[in-house]
Design a protein around this motif. Structure first.
Motif, PDB file in Angstrom:
ATOM      1  N   TRP A 299       0.830  -1.210   0.000  1.00  0.00           N
ATOM      2  CA  TRP A 299       0.000   0.000   0.000  1.00  0.00           C
ATOM      3  C   TRP A 299       0.864   1.260   0.000  1.00  0.00           C
ATOM      4  N   VAL A 300       1.777   1.362   0.968  1.00  0.00           N
ATOM      5  CA  VAL A 300       2.604   2.563   1.090  1.00  0.00           C
ATOM      6  C   VAL A 300       3.542   2.693  -0.107  1.00  0.00           C
ATOM      7  N   GLY A 301       4.105   1.573  -0.541  1.00  0.00           N
ATOM      8  CA  GLY A 301       4.999   1.629  -1.699  1.00  0.00           C
ATOM      9  C   GLY A 301       4.295   2.098  -2.954  1.00  0.00           C
ATOM     10  N   LEU A 302       3.065   1.645  -3.162  1.00  0.00           N
ATOM     11  CA  LEU A 302       2.303   2.056  -4.336  1.00  0.00           C
ATOM     12  C   LEU A 302       2.070   3.562  -4.351  1.00  0.00           C
ATOM     13  N   PHE A 303       1.578   4.101  -3.232  1.00  0.00           N
ATOM     14  CA  PHE A 303       1.243   5.518  -3.207  1.00  0.00           C
ATOM     15  C   PHE A 303       2.476   6.415  -3.126  1.00  0.00           C
ATOM     16  N   TYR A 304       3.635   5.828  -2.896  1.00  0.00           N
ATOM     17  CA  TYR A 304       4.869   6.592  -2.972  1.00  0.00           C
ATOM     18  C   TYR A 304       5.393   6.636  -4.408  1.00  0.00           C
ATOM     19  N   PHE A 305       5.432   5.486  -5.069  1.00  0.00           N
ATOM     20  CA  PHE A 305       6.061   5.426  -6.389  1.00  0.00           C
ATOM     21  C   PHE A 305       5.128   5.840  -7.529  1.00  0.00           C
ATOM     22  N   LEU A 306       3.824   5.648  -7.378  1.00  0.00           N
ATOM     23  CA  LEU A 306       2.928   6.013  -8.469  1.00  0.00           C
ATOM     24  C   LEU A 306       2.968   7.512  -8.777  1.00  0.00           C
ATOM     25  N   PRO A 307       2.894   8.414  -7.774  1.00  0.00           N
ATOM     26  CA  PRO A 307       3.023   9.840  -8.098  1.00  0.00           C
ATOM     27  C   PRO A 307       4.385  10.194  -8.687  1.00  0.00           C
TER      28      PRO A 307
END
Length: 488
Positions: A299-307
């Motif tokens: 979850w945290v990795g996704l919302f960090y790398f997607l932006p």
């Protein structure tokens, strides 16, 4: 102990807090869910705004990461003590205290004149979140007892919502909070400046606090004591371990592991342990929390790398990066609402499979990709997987937990998700240090999703009748055996 258990058992329906029989469940859930939304929102809302924060306060890249880490560290490390305090002193009382601290710290962050003041305010904001989050979930579990809601016309039939529906709403607002953080961060930063990303939490927290005081009756504290040694060793150990991974300090990692080993040993001998061994033997609490740790990393990795992929690879602006995550946010909300209606084990497996597929497709996204071809489909799959998995794992992590331990169970599941996110992000940033390494980051999260799926399907199967009986027997006998050990 027997007297405390009787006092903790609500009058009226089994599992309810005193006075919840007359609680307006829908409005009460909305009030508590708003607080959860703000807590999750505050984790991700700074991501898109970080360049503007750096420019406004003159932060260098090393110090800039602490705008995020100060909140995550304080939040994750203090959740277990926060859950226990909610049980000991009352869930609503700790919710009020935590929400007040959170709102004041959010205001201070928005007014911060320099970097030190901002980072300090973010840490205090994390302390407030650690107090209010487990208390809010515990109140939801008390207001919505386990089992199907009574039928219309039966005693208590006015209550139309069951715990599954309530946890579906909880998962929906939690998922929406993570995605909305990125969306609002872009909108607020571009239109009103970076300080607005902190100010926005103040009225939301205030409204939740006022509504909870009006709608949620005070609950009866469980009584007992607080394991201060356990609280200190767990907090210090988790802080040191997360710091070690984010700052790449091996000595801090060794110290953190040593402190956590002391904490684990302490829990087997303490009179009032922070994490009673019986809790981990209740239902599927241990397995569900392990899976939630892995889900937190995703979850945290996704919302960090997607932006980062959107802005630094595709060239999106802050506003465009936020708005193009709307499909992801809406799918998380829809899937979280649908999750309680799905078969528990099959639904969880389907959700984690969709999550794995979506992350795998993101790993194949092109450097000159488009939203329609490279982002839309994977966003829908990932959103569906996250929404379903979060709701199902939250339900499993609290299933069968007695009311006296509900705050602790809420703190534990929040802790595993936050700490999993911190550890996962540290791993991902080590493997993919720049935005151009996005394929490595998304491929790694897809691999973690594969492991999560396998672990969940193996360990979270329906318990056998013998297992249920053994768990119930142990939970009943443990206080007596424990008391005997203390007396000897």
């Amino acid at each position: 102990m027997v007297r405390e258990q009787r006092e903790a058992r609500p009058r009226g329906q089994a599992g309810q807090a005193p006075g919840t029989s007359g609680t307006r469940q829908g409005p009460a859930l909305a009030a508590l869910a708003t607080a959860q939304f703000v807590v999750v929102l505050s984790t991700s809302i700074v991501n898109v705004a970080l360049p503007a924060v750096s420019e406004g306060l003159g932060l260098r890249s090393g110090a800039l990461s602490w705008v995020v880490n100060a909140y995550v560290l304080a939040f994750g490390a203090l959740l277990l003590p926060g859950g226990r305090l909610a049980d000991l002193f009352g869930r609503r009382r700790m919710f009020v205290a935590g929400t007040t601290v959170f709102a004041l710290a959010s205001l201070a962050a928005g007014l911060a004149p320099n970097a030190a003041a901002l980072i300090t305010a973010r840490a205090v904001q994390g302390v407030g979140a650690a107090l209010l989050a487990p208390a809010a979930l515990a109140l939801v579990l008390l207001i919505f007892p386990s089992g199907p809601p009574p039928r219309r016309g039966s005693p208590g039939g006015a209550r139309r919502l069951g715990r599954g529906t309530a946890l579906g709403v909880w998962g929906a607002v939690s998922g929406a909070g993570g995605a909305a953080g990125v969306i609002l961060s872009g909108v607020l930063t571009e239109w009103y400046g970076w300080r607005a990303v902190f100010f926005v939490a103040v009225p939301l927290a205030g409204a939740s606090l006022a509504a909870t005081l009006l709608l949620v009756p005070a609950d009866r504290p469980s009584g007992g004591g607080l394991d201060l040694v356990g609280a200190l060793t767990s907090t210090a150990g988790l802080t040191a371990l997360v710091y070690a991974l984010t700052a790449k300090q091996p000595l801090a990692a060794a110290a953190g592991l040593a402190l956590l080993a002391v904490f684990a040993h302490r829990q087997r001998r303490a009179r009032t342990p922070l994490v009673p061994p019986r809790l981990l033997r209740t239902g599927r609490v241990a397995a569900a929390n392990l899976a939630m740790t892995l889900l937190g990393a995703i979850w945290v990795g996704l919302f960090y790398f997607l932006p980062l992929y959107q802005q630094q690879v595709l060239g999106y602006g802050a506003l465009e990066a936020g708005l193009t995550q709307l499909p992801l946010a809406l799918t998380i909300v829809a899937a979280s609402t649908l999750a309680p209606r799905l078969p528990p084990r099959a639904g969880l497996g389907a959700g984690l499979t969709a999550l794995t597929l979506g992350l795998g497709l993101l790993a194949l996204a092109r450097t000159d990709g488009s939203f329609a071809v490279d982002l839309l489909g994977p966003s829908v799959l990932v959103g569906a997987g996250l929404g379903i998995a979060f709701v199902r794992l939250t339900a499993l992590s609290t299933d069968g937990v007695p009311p006296a331990d509900s705050g602790l169970a809420g703190g534990l599941v929040n802790t595993t998700r936050q700490i999993g996110g911190a550890l996962g992000l540290a791993l991902l940033t080590a493997l993919a240090p720049t935005a151009t390494d996005y394929r490595t980051a998304f491929a790694t999260t897809a691999l973690i999703a594969v492991v999560t799926t396998a672990a969940a399907l193996i360990t979270l199967g329906p318990p056998t009748t013998a297992t249920k009986a053994t768990t119930a027997t142990k939970a009943t006998k443990e206080p007596t055996d424990h008391t005997r050990r203390q007396q000897s």
